[in-house]
Motif scaffolding. Structure first.
Motif, PDB file in Angstrom:
ATOM      1  N   LYS A 121       0.806  -1.224   0.000  1.00  0.00           N
ATOM      2  CA  LYS A 121       0.000   0.000   0.000  1.00  0.00           C
ATOM      3  C   LYS A 121       0.837   1.273   0.000  1.00  0.00           C
ATOM      4  O   LYS A 121       0.392   2.306  -0.482  1.00  0.00           O
ATOM      5  N   ARG A 122       2.035   1.232   0.549  1.00  0.00           N
ATOM      6  CA  ARG A 122       2.863   2.439   0.618  1.00  0.00           C
ATOM      7  C   ARG A 122       3.929   2.472  -0.470  1.00  0.00           C
ATOM      8  O   ARG A 122       4.826   3.313  -0.447  1.00  0.00           O
ATOM      9  N   ALA A 123       3.814   1.590  -1.426  1.00  0.00           N
ATOM     10  CA  ALA A 123       4.786   1.550  -2.509  1.00  0.00           C
ATOM     11  C   ALA A 123       4.542   2.690  -3.485  1.00  0.00           C
ATOM     12  O   ALA A 123       3.530   3.390  -3.425  1.00  0.00           O
ATOM     13  N   LYS A 124       5.488   2.873  -4.404  1.00  0.00           N
ATOM     14  CA  LYS A 124       5.326   3.842  -5.477  1.00  0.00           C
ATOM     15  C   LYS A 124       5.176   3.089  -6.791  1.00  0.00           C
ATOM     16  O   LYS A 124       5.811   2.056  -6.992  1.00  0.00           O
ATOM     17  N   VAL A 125       4.333   3.595  -7.649  1.00  0.00           N
ATOM     18  CA  VAL A 125       4.123   2.980  -8.953  1.00  0.00           C
ATOM     19  C   VAL A 125       4.239   4.056 -10.019  1.00  0.00           C
ATOM     20  O   VAL A 125       4.194   5.259  -9.733  1.00  0.00           O
ATOM     21  N   PHE A 126       4.378   3.607 -11.258  1.00  0.00           N
ATOM     22  CA  PHE A 126       4.544   4.540 -12.371  1.00  0.00           C
ATOM     23  C   PHE A 126       3.185   4.948 -12.918  1.00  0.00           C
ATOM     24  O   PHE A 126       2.280   4.127 -13.040  1.00  0.00           O
ATOM     25  N   VAL A 127       3.056   6.236 -13.248  1.00  0.00           N
ATOM     26  CA  VAL A 127       1.795   6.747 -13.761  1.00  0.00           C
ATOM     27  C   VAL A 127       2.026   7.680 -14.941  1.00  0.00           C
ATOM     28  O   VAL A 127       3.039   8.383 -15.011  1.00  0.00           O
ATOM     29  N   ARG A 128       1.087   7.658 -15.885  1.00  0.00           N
ATOM     30  CA  ARG A 128       0.988   8.676 -16.936  1.00  0.00           C
ATOM     31  C   ARG A 128      -0.366   9.347 -16.729  1.00  0.00           C
ATOM     32  O   ARG A 128      -1.404   8.681 -16.804  1.00  0.00           O
ATOM     33  N   ARG A 129      -0.339  10.653 -16.465  1.00  0.00           N
ATOM     34  CA  ARG A 129      -1.572  11.380 -16.117  1.00  0.00           C
ATOM     35  C   ARG A 129      -1.883  12.388 -17.229  1.00  0.00           C
ATOM     36  O   ARG A 129      -1.105  13.298 -17.500  1.00  0.00           O
ATOM     37  N   LEU A 130      -3.039  12.178 -17.850  1.00  0.00           N
ATOM     38  CA  LEU A 130      -3.444  12.979 -18.998  1.00  0.00           C
ATOM     39  C   LEU A 130      -4.677  13.804 -18.641  1.00  0.00           C
ATOM     40  O   LEU A 130      -5.684  13.267 -18.186  1.00  0.00           O
ATOM     41  N   LEU A 131      -4.579  15.116 -18.872  1.00  0.00           N
ATOM     42  CA  LEU A 131      -5.707  16.015 -18.623  1.00  0.00           C
ATOM     43  C   LEU A 131      -6.383  16.322 -19.960  1.00  0.00           C
ATOM     44  O   LEU A 131      -5.759  16.832 -20.884  1.00  0.00           O
ATOM     45  N   ILE A 132      -7.672  15.982 -20.051  1.00  0.00           N
ATOM     46  CA  ILE A 132      -8.438  16.216 -21.270  1.00  0.00           C
ATOM     47  C   ILE A 132      -9.227  17.524 -21.118  1.00  0.00           C
ATOM     48  O   ILE A 132      -9.871  17.749 -20.089  1.00  0.00           O
ATOM     49  N   GLU A 133      -9.162  18.350 -22.154  1.00  0.00           N
ATOM     50  CA  GLU A 133      -9.817  19.651 -22.119  1.00  0.00           C
ATOM     51  C   GLU A 133     -10.774  19.804 -23.292  1.00  0.00           C
ATOM     52  O   GLU A 133     -10.570  19.229 -24.362  1.00  0.00           O
ATOM     53  N   ASP A 134     -11.806  20.603 -23.063  1.00  0.00           N
ATOM     54  CA  ASP A 134     -12.779  20.918 -24.106  1.00  0.00           C
ATOM     55  C   ASP A 134     -12.970  22.425 -24.130  1.00  0.00           C
ATOM     56  O   ASP A 134     -13.507  23.000 -23.185  1.00  0.00           O
ATOM     57  N   GLU A 135     -12.480  23.048 -25.204  1.00  0.00           N
ATOM     58  CA  GLU A 135     -12.534  24.509 -25.342  1.00  0.00           C
ATOM     59  C   GLU A 135     -11.932  25.192 -24.120  1.00  0.00           C
ATOM     60  O   GLU A 135     -12.480  26.156 -23.570  1.00  0.00           O
ATOM     61  N   SER A 142      -7.195  11.540 -16.562  1.00  0.00           N
ATOM     62  CA  SER A 142      -7.009  10.101 -16.762  1.00  0.00           C
ATOM     63  C   SER A 142      -5.612   9.698 -16.292  1.00  0.00           C
ATOM     64  O   SER A 142      -4.608  10.101 -16.888  1.00  0.00           O
ATOM     65  N   SER A 143      -5.556   8.913 -15.214  1.00  0.00           N
ATOM     66  CA  SER A 143      -4.279   8.479 -14.631  1.00  0.00           C
ATOM     67  C   SER A 143      -4.095   6.989 -14.869  1.00  0.00           C
ATOM     68  O   SER A 143      -4.875   6.179 -14.363  1.00  0.00           O
ATOM     69  N   SER A 144      -3.076   6.623 -15.636  1.00  0.00           N
ATOM     70  CA  SER A 144      -2.821   5.224 -15.980  1.00  0.00           C
ATOM     71  C   SER A 144      -1.613   4.701 -15.218  1.00  0.00           C
ATOM     72  O   SER A 144      -0.513   5.260 -15.310  1.00  0.00           O
ATOM     73  N   TYR A 145      -1.832   3.614 -14.457  1.00  0.00           N
ATOM     74  CA  TYR A 145      -0.794   2.995 -13.640  1.00  0.00           C
ATOM     75  C   TYR A 145      -0.397   1.651 -14.254  1.00  0.00           C
ATOM     76  O   TYR A 145      -1.223   0.939 -14.811  1.00  0.00           O
ATOM     77  N   PHE A 146       0.910   1.297 -14.103  1.00  0.00           N
ATOM     78  CA  PHE A 146       1.423   0.089 -14.736  1.00  0.00           C
ATOM     79  C   PHE A 146       2.265  -0.731 -13.767  1.00  0.00           C
ATOM     80  O   PHE A 146       2.965  -0.169 -12.917  1.00  0.00           O
ATOM     81  N   PRO A 147       2.227  -2.074 -13.903  1.00  0.00           N
ATOM     82  CA  PRO A 147       3.150  -2.911 -13.138  1.00  0.00           C
ATOM     83  C   PRO A 147       4.583  -2.564 -13.524  1.00  0.00           C
ATOM     84  O   PRO A 147       4.865  -2.241 -14.690  1.00  0.00           O
ATOM     85  N   ALA A 148       5.492  -2.624 -12.560  1.00  0.00           N
ATOM     86  CA  ALA A 148       6.877  -2.223 -12.808  1.00  0.00           C
ATOM     87  C   ALA A 148       7.507  -2.999 -13.958  1.00  0.00           C
ATOM     88  O   ALA A 148       8.293  -2.463 -14.738  1.00  0.00           O
TER      89      ALA A 148
END
Length: 242
Positions: A121-135, A142-148
Motif C-alpha cells: 500500500k505504501r509503494a510507489k508505482v509509475f503513472v501517466r496522467r493525462l488532462l483532457i480539455e474541451d474549449e 485520466s491516470s494510468s498505472y502500470f506494473p513495474a
C-alpha cells in the motif's frame, strides 16, 4: 519483481466458456451444458458457475429460455461495438488527444490500485496522467498505472505524448495482449491534486471510473482511473429486456 493477480474463478470460467463459443465448441443456437454438468466438468462450485453464466448472459453471449435451458447466442455485436469509457481510455491516441500530459513518473500508489496490481500500500508505482480539455475547460483527468515489469523497453517513461495509444504501444513493445476490461464506477471527493487539475473544489464530488485492463490470464496490465467532474456527468444506458 512482477506481481500476478489472479482473476476471480467465475471470471476465469466465463473466459473459458467464451473461448469455447468463439472456437465453435458451443455453436450459436445450441444448448449450453447444464449447471450440474459445468460444475462436474470444471470442478467448480455451483455459485461460481452461476456467476460466470450471469456474466455471459449480461454481455449477450448466452440467453436463458424458461423450460428449455441456456442458449448460446454467439459473439454479441452490440457488446463488441458498444462505446465504453474503458475502451476509450485504453485506445486514446495521446498525440492527438485534446489535452496534455500533466505528470509522468513515480507516485504513491492509491489503495484501490495497490490491491489490483498486488503491490504494498505504501509503494510507489509509475503513472501517466493525462488532462483532457474541451474549449479550454478541464473535463477529464485520466491516470494510468502500470506494473513495474512493463516499463522496460517502452517509451512509457517519456514525458512527450505517445504516438498512438497506451494499449497499442504495450502490445507492440512488450508482446502482451489485452483481453478484457473491468470498469468500477464510484462517486467520491477528489484529491487536492485532482481538484487543482480539474479546476474545482475538493468539496465537490467527482465520478471515478476505475478501468482494469487484463490479459487472458486475468493479470492486470494497466489500471486507469478516469476522474470526471460530478456536476457535468449523466449516466444513461439502453438495454434489451429478455
Amino acid at each position: 519483481m512482477a506481481y500476478e493477480v489472479a482473476a476471480p474463478k467465475y471470471v476465469r470460467l466465463a473466459q473459458t466458456l467464451q473461448g469455447r463459443i468463439k472456437d465453435g465448441t458451443y455453436p450459436p443456437g445450441t444448448l449450453l451444458p447444464s449447471e450440474n454438468q459445468l460444475v462436474q466438468a470444471f470442478g467448480m462450485s455451483r455459485p461460481t458457475v452461476v456467476r460466470a453464466l450471469e456474466l455471459l448472459k449480461r454481455d449477450g453471449w448466452l440467453e436463458s429460455r424458461q423450460g428449455y435451458g441456456t442458449i448460446v447466442r454467439g459473439r454479441p455485436e452490440a457488446v463488441e461495438q458498444k462505446d465504453q469509457r474503458g475502451r476509450e481510455a485504453l485506445e486514446r491516441d495521446e498525440s492527438r488527444a485534446s489535452g496534455r500530459l500533466v505528470h509522468v513518473g513515480q507516485v504513491p500508489v492509491p489503495p484501490r490500485v495497490a490491491s489490483i496490481l498486488g503491490v504494498p500500500k505504501r509503494a510507489k508505482v509509475f503513472v501517466r496522467r493525462l488532462l483532457i480539455e474541451d474549449e479550454g475547460e478541464a473535463v477529464e483527468l485520466s491516470s494510468s498505472y502500470f506494473p513495474a515489469g512493463l516499463l522496460d523497453g517502452t517509451d512509457l517513461g517519456d514525458s512527450a505524448p505517445l504516438d498512438g495509444s497506451l494499449r497499442a504501444h504495450l502490445e507492440a513493445r512488450k508482446k502482451v495482449r489485452f483481453d478484457h476490461v473491468t470498469e468500477r464506477v464510484s462517486a467520491r471527493l477528489p484529491s487536492a491534486e485532482e481538484a487543482e487539475h480539474l479546476g474545482m473544489s475538493t468539496a465537490d464530488p467527482v465520478l471515478s471510473v476505475l478501468v482494469v485492463a487484463c490479459d487472458v490470464s486475468g493479470q492486470a496490465l494497466q489500471v486507469t482511473d478516469v476522474v470526471l467532474p460530478g456536476d457535468r456527468q449523466e449516466l444513461e444506458d439502453t438495454y434489451r429486456l429478455g
